[in-house]
Design a protein around this motif. Structure first.
Motif, PDB file in Angstrom:
ATOM      1  N   VAL B  19       0.846  -1.190   0.000  1.00  0.00           N
ATOM      2  CA  VAL B  19       0.000   0.000   0.000  1.00  0.00           C
ATOM      3  C   VAL B  19       0.888   1.250   0.000  1.00  0.00           C
ATOM      4  O   VAL B  19       1.795   1.374   0.822  1.00  0.00           O
ATOM      5  CB  VAL B  19      -0.917   0.026   1.253  1.00  0.00           C
ATOM      6  N   VAL B  20       0.626   2.151  -0.927  1.00  0.00           N
ATOM      7  CA  VAL B  20       1.288   3.461  -0.919  1.00  0.00           C
ATOM      8  C   VAL B  20       0.243   4.464  -0.455  1.00  0.00           C
ATOM      9  O   VAL B  20      -0.839   4.550  -1.047  1.00  0.00           O
ATOM     10  CB  VAL B  20       1.823   3.835  -2.313  1.00  0.00           C
ATOM     11  N   CYS B  21       0.541   5.188   0.620  1.00  0.00           N
ATOM     12  CA  CYS B  21      -0.510   6.012   1.236  1.00  0.00           C
ATOM     13  C   CYS B  21      -0.187   7.499   1.179  1.00  0.00           C
ATOM     14  O   CYS B  21       0.929   7.939   1.439  1.00  0.00           O
ATOM     15  CB  CYS B  21      -0.743   5.568   2.678  1.00  0.00           C
ATOM     16  N   ASN B  22      -1.210   8.250   0.877  1.00  0.00           N
ATOM     17  CA  ASN B  22      -1.151   9.697   0.674  1.00  0.00           C
ATOM     18  C   ASN B  22      -0.608  10.447   1.901  1.00  0.00           C
ATOM     19  O   ASN B  22      -0.770  10.039   3.039  1.00  0.00           O
ATOM     20  CB  ASN B  22      -2.586  10.169   0.347  1.00  0.00           C
ATOM     21  N   ILE B  23      -0.002  11.572   1.631  1.00  0.00           N
ATOM     22  CA  ILE B  23       0.584  12.469   2.633  1.00  0.00           C
ATOM     23  C   ILE B  23      -0.428  12.917   3.694  1.00  0.00           C
ATOM     24  O   ILE B  23      -1.608  13.086   3.414  1.00  0.00           O
ATOM     25  CB  ILE B  23       1.140  13.740   1.934  1.00  0.00           C
ATOM     26  N   GLY B  24       0.071  13.120   4.887  1.00  0.00           N
ATOM     27  CA  GLY B  24      -0.724  13.787   5.929  1.00  0.00           C
ATOM     28  C   GLY B  24      -1.580  12.817   6.723  1.00  0.00           C
ATOM     29  O   GLY B  24      -1.141  11.712   7.065  1.00  0.00           O
ATOM     30  N   ASP B  34      -3.124   0.204  11.394  1.00  0.00           N
ATOM     31  CA  ASP B  34      -2.476  -1.075  11.078  1.00  0.00           C
ATOM     32  C   ASP B  34      -1.087  -0.829  10.501  1.00  0.00           C
ATOM     33  O   ASP B  34      -0.848  -1.037   9.314  1.00  0.00           O
ATOM     34  CB  ASP B  34      -3.349  -1.866  10.074  1.00  0.00           C
ATOM     35  N   ASP B  35      -0.181  -0.397  11.368  1.00  0.00           N
ATOM     36  CA  ASP B  35       1.190  -0.183  10.871  1.00  0.00           C
ATOM     37  C   ASP B  35       1.824  -1.525  10.538  1.00  0.00           C
ATOM     38  O   ASP B  35       1.817  -2.433  11.345  1.00  0.00           O
ATOM     39  CB  ASP B  35       2.031   0.535  11.941  1.00  0.00           C
ATOM     40  N   ASN B  36       2.344  -1.648   9.329  1.00  0.00           N
ATOM     41  CA  ASN B  36       3.120  -2.842   8.971  1.00  0.00           C
ATOM     42  C   ASN B  36       4.051  -2.498   7.819  1.00  0.00           C
ATOM     43  O   ASN B  36       3.919  -1.453   7.183  1.00  0.00           O
ATOM     44  CB  ASN B  36       2.196  -4.031   8.640  1.00  0.00           C
ATOM     45  N   GLU B  37       4.984  -3.413   7.552  1.00  0.00           N
ATOM     46  CA  GLU B  37       6.063  -3.126   6.588  1.00  0.00           C
ATOM     47  C   GLU B  37       5.569  -3.059   5.146  1.00  0.00           C
ATOM     48  O   GLU B  37       6.310  -2.631   4.263  1.00  0.00           O
ATOM     49  CB  GLU B  37       7.199  -4.145   6.747  1.00  0.00           C
ATOM     50  N   ARG B  38       4.332  -3.465   4.912  1.00  0.00           N
ATOM     51  CA  ARG B  38       3.800  -3.380   3.544  1.00  0.00           C
ATOM     52  C   ARG B  38       3.207  -1.999   3.241  1.00  0.00           C
ATOM     53  O   ARG B  38       2.717  -1.755   2.144  1.00  0.00           O
ATOM     54  CB  ARG B  38       2.756  -4.490   3.315  1.00  0.00           C
ATOM     55  N   ASN B  39       3.218  -1.127   4.242  1.00  0.00           N
ATOM     56  CA  ASN B  39       2.720   0.239   4.035  1.00  0.00           C
ATOM     57  C   ASN B  39       3.868   1.190   3.728  1.00  0.00           C
ATOM     58  O   ASN B  39       4.843   1.247   4.489  1.00  0.00           O
ATOM     59  CB  ASN B  39       2.008   0.762   5.285  1.00  0.00           C
ATOM     60  N   PHE B  40       3.744   1.942   2.647  1.00  0.00           N
ATOM     61  CA  PHE B  40       4.696   3.023   2.371  1.00  0.00           C
ATOM     62  C   PHE B  40       3.991   4.334   2.683  1.00  0.00           C
ATOM     63  O   PHE B  40       3.019   4.714   2.023  1.00  0.00           O
ATOM     64  CB  PHE B  40       5.158   2.995   0.912  1.00  0.00           C
ATOM     65  N   TYR B  41       4.475   5.011   3.724  1.00  0.00           N
ATOM     66  CA  TYR B  41       3.869   6.280   4.135  1.00  0.00           C
ATOM     67  C   TYR B  41       4.559   7.431   3.434  1.00  0.00           C
ATOM     68  O   TYR B  41       5.783   7.560   3.510  1.00  0.00           O
ATOM     69  CB  TYR B  41       3.985   6.472   5.648  1.00  0.00           C
ATOM     70  N   MET B  42       3.767   8.279   2.810  1.00  0.00           N
ATOM     71  CA  MET B  42       4.328   9.505   2.250  1.00  0.00           C
ATOM     72  C   MET B  42       4.349  10.560   3.335  1.00  0.00           C
ATOM     73  O   MET B  42       3.330  10.832   3.973  1.00  0.00           O
ATOM     74  CB  MET B  42       3.503   9.973   1.058  1.00  0.00           C
TER      75      MET B  42
END
Ligand SMILES: Cc1ncc(C[n+]2csc(CCOP(=O)(O)OP(=O)(O)O)c2C)c(N)n1
Ligand SMILES: [Mg+2]
Lengths: 168, 184
Positions: B19-24, B34-42
């Motif tokens: 998952v690539v997730c929008n800023i802010g 659900d923090d996990n390593e498959r999330n890319f936080y902008m």
């Protein structure tokens, strides 16, 4: 030596397989060469910051990316270079046509040319300037350097390098 | 429903995927839920969630979901023709359309006025664009991820935010663990 071919040969030899482009007249030949190569996935983008986003994703997906664009795009991409490419430490070779330099016929291009190196220096982006055809021999080293240090790196290529504006 | 309620509901669907997730606030909410390593936080770069996710989807075979916002898509509208003309089945773009710039205090966007992002996406050449109301998103998203056709989902929902801390994780850590998940 055909510079378009040499640049793309070096990209392929350095395992660069994902290239995004926004055209410039000086870059027409190299873009055509990128499009023709089977080893490279060429995805034109509509704006250079969008292209840098695509490159960031491609790198995280395991591909080595590059962007080909005009120096005017430095004005478009500063936020992306700082908050994405540099902040997340992503490698990105930027092959940039350096418009507004010697042998430039279009006056407006000079307006961004005079800011180009200053902006890149302000961003601490390693910058190389190809002015003579032979300068292309450094390209292979620059690519290796870029993927060694995980930084955006600028290769400015002026009209003289390409053999004169529109004279290619 | 507001964005944080939607993210809570779809978190189990997102969890197994990249998952690539929008800023802010969207990233802060996903991080909390659900923090996990498959999330890319902008952490910055408004507008590029769709582009980063799309580049990732083109570069490898795993399913990728970009979570974007109406304001961010409007700021990078050029992304839609690029996605449309290079479609890849492992990509899903989820636009959470709350009609506002949520993270900056819910100032209205044009998407909440005359501009219809579903029609914009179709006009840009996207072939599989689904507009859905917040409460109906779950099954639509699941099907989009499971199918091998690229899908753009425009999820209409309410404006509104919850109070949340910022993400303090180092960007290089976010990127490194994400890349390990991509490889894994
Ligand atoms: C270039 C730039 N301009 C403005 C901002 C401030 N900003 C951060 S998030 C955001 C709102 C994004 O709205 P949207 O994509 O609709 O997401 P939402 O928060 O509503 O889910 C804005 C304006 C920014 N980060 N970068
Ligand atoms: Mg919004």
């Amino acid at each position: 030596m055909n510079i378009d071919k040499k640049i793309v040969d070096d990209l392929v030899a350095n395992d660069v397989s994902f290239v995004t482009t926004v055209p410039c007249k000086q870059l027409a030949g190299v873009i055509e060469e990128v499009e023709a190569r089977e080893d490279i996935f060429h995805i034109p983008s509509n704006k250079e910051d969008e292209g840098m986003g695509l490159c960031a994703g491609a790198f995280m997906g395991g591909k080595r990316p590059a962007i080909i664009m005009q120096n005017t795009a430095i004005g478009v991409t500063i936020n992306t270079l700082a908050t994405l490419t540099q902040f997340y430490r992503l490698p990105l070779p930027m092959i940039i046509s350096y418009r507004g330099e010697l042998r430039e016929p279009v006056a407006c291009q000079v307006e961004m040319a005079v800011h180009t190196k200053a902006l890149l220096a302000q961003l601490n982006i390693p910058t190389y300037h190809f002015h003579w055809k032979d300068d292309v021999k450094e390209f292979d080293n620059i690519l290796k350097y870029t993927f060694m240090c995980n930084k955006p790196v600028a290769i400015l290529t002026d009209a003289n390098f390409w053999g004169g504006y529109g004279d290619q | 429903m507001i964005r944080s309620e939607i993210l809570k509901e779809i978190a189990p669907i997102l969890n197994p995927h990249l998952v690539v997730c929008n800023i802010g606030l969207p990233s802060q909410e996903l991080h909390m839920i659900d923090d996990n390593e498959r999330n890319f936080y902008m952490l910055g770069t408004m507008g590029l969630s769709s582009s980063i996710g799309f580049g990732l989807a083109l570069a490898q075979d795993k399913p990728v979901i970009s979570i974007d916002g109406d304001g961010s898509v409007l700021t990078n509208l050029g992304t839609l023709p690029t996605i449309a003309n290079n479609a890849t089945g492992n990509y899903t773009l989820l636009i959470i359309d709350n009609g506002s710039y949520g993270s900056t205090g819910d100032q209205p966007t044009y998407a909440g006025m005359k501009t219809n992002l579903t029609n914009v996406a179709r006009a840009c050449g996207c072939e599989n664009v689904i507009e859905v109301q917040d409460k109906d998103l779950g099954p639509v998203l699941q099907e989009a991820v499971d199918s091998d056709q690229m899908t753009i989902i425009v999820c209409k929902c309410d404006s509104g935010n919850i109070k949340l801390p910022v993400i303090t994780m180092d960007p290089v850590v976010i990127r490194h663990r994400f890349m390990e998940a991509v490889k894994g």
